[in-house]
Design a protein around this motif. Structure first.
Motif, PDB file in Angstrom:
ATOM      1  N   ARG A  44      79.035  36.364 109.998  1.00 15.22           N
ATOM      2  CA  ARG A  44      80.146  35.486 110.393  1.00 15.22           C
ATOM      3  C   ARG A  44      80.340  34.317 109.429  1.00 15.22           C
ATOM      4  O   ARG A  44      81.452  33.811 109.280  1.00 15.22           O
ATOM      5  N   SER A  46      79.618  34.477 106.196  1.00 14.18           N
ATOM      6  CA  SER A  46      79.746  34.972 104.834  1.00 14.18           C
ATOM      7  C   SER A  46      81.015  34.426 104.175  1.00 14.18           C
ATOM      8  O   SER A  46      82.015  34.139 104.841  1.00 14.18           O
ATOM      9  N   LYS A  47      80.977  34.280 102.874  1.00 15.83           N
ATOM     10  CA  LYS A  47      82.139  33.813 102.127  1.00 15.83           C
ATOM     11  C   LYS A  47      83.201  34.906 101.988  1.00 15.83           C
ATOM     12  O   LYS A  47      84.345  34.617 101.648  1.00 15.83           O
ATOM     13  N   TYR A  48      82.791  36.141 102.249  1.00 11.73           N
ATOM     14  CA  TYR A  48      83.693  37.274 102.047  1.00 11.73           C
ATOM     15  C   TYR A  48      84.303  37.707 103.381  1.00 11.73           C
ATOM     16  O   TYR A  48      83.593  38.039 104.327  1.00 11.73           O
ATOM     17  N   ARG A  49      85.628  37.732 103.442  1.00 14.31           N
ATOM     18  CA  ARG A  49      86.330  38.092 104.669  1.00 14.31           C
ATOM     19  C   ARG A  49      86.014  39.524 105.107  1.00 14.31           C
ATOM     20  O   ARG A  49      85.952  39.817 106.306  1.00 14.31           O
ATOM     21  N   SER A  50      85.806  40.419 104.144  1.00 11.72           N
ATOM     22  CA  SER A  50      85.496  41.807 104.493  1.00 11.72           C
ATOM     23  C   SER A  50      84.160  41.908 105.228  1.00 11.72           C
ATOM     24  O   SER A  50      83.981  42.782 106.075  1.00 11.72           O
ATOM     25  N   GLN A  52      82.963  39.434 107.108  1.00 13.76           N
ATOM     26  CA  GLN A  52      83.150  38.748 108.385  1.00 13.76           C
ATOM     27  C   GLN A  52      83.822  39.625 109.439  1.00 13.76           C
ATOM     28  O   GLN A  52      83.615  39.427 110.639  1.00 13.76           O
ATOM     29  N   THR A  53      84.593  40.610 109.008  1.00 13.54           N
ATOM     30  CA  THR A  53      85.467  41.338 109.930  1.00 13.54           C
ATOM     31  C   THR A  53      84.706  42.071 111.032  1.00 13.54           C
ATOM     32  O   THR A  53      85.018  41.921 112.226  1.00 13.54           O
ATOM     33  N   TYR A  56      83.000  39.771 113.519  1.00 11.12           N
ATOM     34  CA  TYR A  56      84.021  39.085 114.319  1.00 11.12           C
ATOM     35  C   TYR A  56      84.560  39.999 115.414  1.00 11.12           C
ATOM     36  O   TYR A  56      84.679  39.592 116.580  1.00 11.12           O
TER      37      TYR A  56
END
Length: 234
Positions: A44, A46-50, A52-53, A56
């Motif tokens: 959650r 992490s700097k990377y949105r991929s 985090q997905t 989340y």
């Protein structure tokens, strides 16, 4: 109204048997939940949105739907899929005990991950910077600084989560498990003494909750001893 003490004394040992199952469900699912929550919390933040997905979506689903629905989906829903019934997973998913463990573990993992995420983000940046200045590697920093501080900060909130788990464990009785609530319902249906039996069960829940609160107070002092005083229980 007369109070039937005899029925309480007679059936109290059976209520205690149900209490042991309740404790077992809470402890096992709690430990599994912590193990699952750690990578979820790290994902959650992490700097990377991929990255985090997935955490989340997992957290959003299990925090946004009732635990009872999750139990029914796992216990009753899995039986509808031939691929599950014909696989080795069916040996586990056909048993209400393991379905309850799975549902409780997934549910508490979602809530605990958010607690851990908030605790990690609450760590003063100066502590991280000081550790990096000493030349600590990323994994050494996580093991020696981030995780201990995370546990210390999140303990008051996590103690509340464990109490909620304890109360929510009563839902295990909906899938035939004789936990404390399930045992109380079974005894009541035979003795027709709901006030006595459910009051006795409530007292046992209160005792277990008191023990949980005491243990977390001790842990708070252990993890936050450098502050001089442990944070108050919310």
């Amino acid at each position: 109204m007369s109070w039937d003490w005899e029925v309480i004394l007679k059936y109290y040992p059976r209520l205690l048997d149900g209490a042991w199952l309740t404790i077992e469900l809470v402890v096992i699912s709690g430990l599994i939940g912590i193990v699952m929550a750690l990578p979820l919390a790290l994902g959650r933040i992490s700097k990377y949105r991929s990255v985090q997905t997935v955490p989340y979506l997992f957290i959003y689903f299990f925090r946004g739907t009732p635990l009872l629905i999750q139990i029914f989906l796992i216990y009753y829903g899995s039986a509808q899929f031939d691929i599950i019934r014909e696989s080795s997973l069916w040996a586990v998913l056909k048993q209400p005990y393991w379905c309850a463990i799975i549902a409780f573990s997934l549910n508490t993992a979602a809530y605990t991950a958010e607690l851990f995420r908030g605790a990690i983000q609450a760590i003063p940046p100066g502590e991280i910077e000081a550790a990096e200045a000493l030349g600590m590697s990323r994994w050494t920093l996580i093991r020696r600084i981030t995780l201990p501080r995370m546990f210390g900060i999140s303990l008051p909130g996590y103690s509340n989560e464990v109490i909620l788990m304890l109360k929510s464990s009563a839902l295990a009785s909906t899938i035939t498990l004789l936990d404390l609530t399930g045992m109380a319902r079974t005894i009541q249906s035979r003795t027709y003494t709901p006030v006595e039996i459910f009051t006795a069960a409530g007292v046992i829940y209160l005792v277990i909750a008191a023990i949980v609160i005491f243990l977390f107070r001790v842990l708070e002092k252990r993890f936050n001893r450098y502050q001089g005083t442990a944070p108050s229980d919310s």
